[in-house]
Design an enzyme around this catalytic site. Sequence first.
Site: not given
Ligand code: PRP
Ligand code: URA
Length: 209
Positions: A203, A200, A108, A104
């Site tokens: 993380d 997160d 944005t 993400r």
């Molecule tokens: C997180 C999560 C989803 C997304 C959800 O990933 O694992 O993929 O955010 O958010 P959305 O519904 O608003 O799209 P992130 O983008 O943080 O990446 P990561 O898994 O690499 O930490």
């Molecule tokens: N991605 C995450 O990992 N946590 C949230 O709460 C939203 C997006």
Amino acid sequence: MANVYVLNHPLIQHKLAVLRNKETSVKEFRELVREISGLMCYEATRNLPTVEVEVETPVATAKCRMLAGKKMAIVPILRAGLGMVDAMVDLIPSAKIGHIGLYRDPETHKPVEYYCKLPEDIENREVFVVDPMLATGGSAVAAIDFLKARGCKKITMMNIIGCPEGVKAVREAHPDVDMFIAALDEKLNDHAYIIPGLGDAGDRIFGTK
Ligand code: PRP
Ligand code: URA
């Protein structure tokens, strides 16, 4: 809602309570994501087709049911979705695995694609898309868009924590997709994080913060 299943099983609820706790260690968080994913897989595969078979037991012939041999694929959304894969493969060992890399944009909150590698015959497979978090729904909608562009017809979405905004986005974009969610939380905050959520997920699974 017709095709949105919120799994309120006591074992899932208990494990989720520990998962959400900010004091939970990376090791325990990872183990819990895996355990919850296994329990969710059990529910999400409830309607897989079966066929009758006859099995010779040591004393008689038993009429049994086995999976009808439908080909399956598990598609984690990177990174956090990786934490759900092993439990799924334990239960569906013949499944192939595809990867969709999305992150993400911090400003944005829109998904940015950085990787996509799917089984060659993905269009013939029933696909389970896995990602612990469904926030705005942007990542889930984009992943399902990719899969449909590759010809996938039967797609199931599995998220550990979702929220109304994410469910609405997926339902509007892809009303044919079944959604299995362990907990439906209240809302998003100004940074598009789920409230109360768990922070997160990536993380916390990988220990990167
Ligand atoms: C997180 C999560 C989803 C997304 C959800 O990933 O694992 O993929 O955010 O958010 P959305 O519904 O608003 O799209 P992130 O983008 O943080 O990446 P990561 O898994 O690499 O930490
Ligand atoms: N991605 C995450 O990992 N946590 C949230 O709460 C939203 C997006």
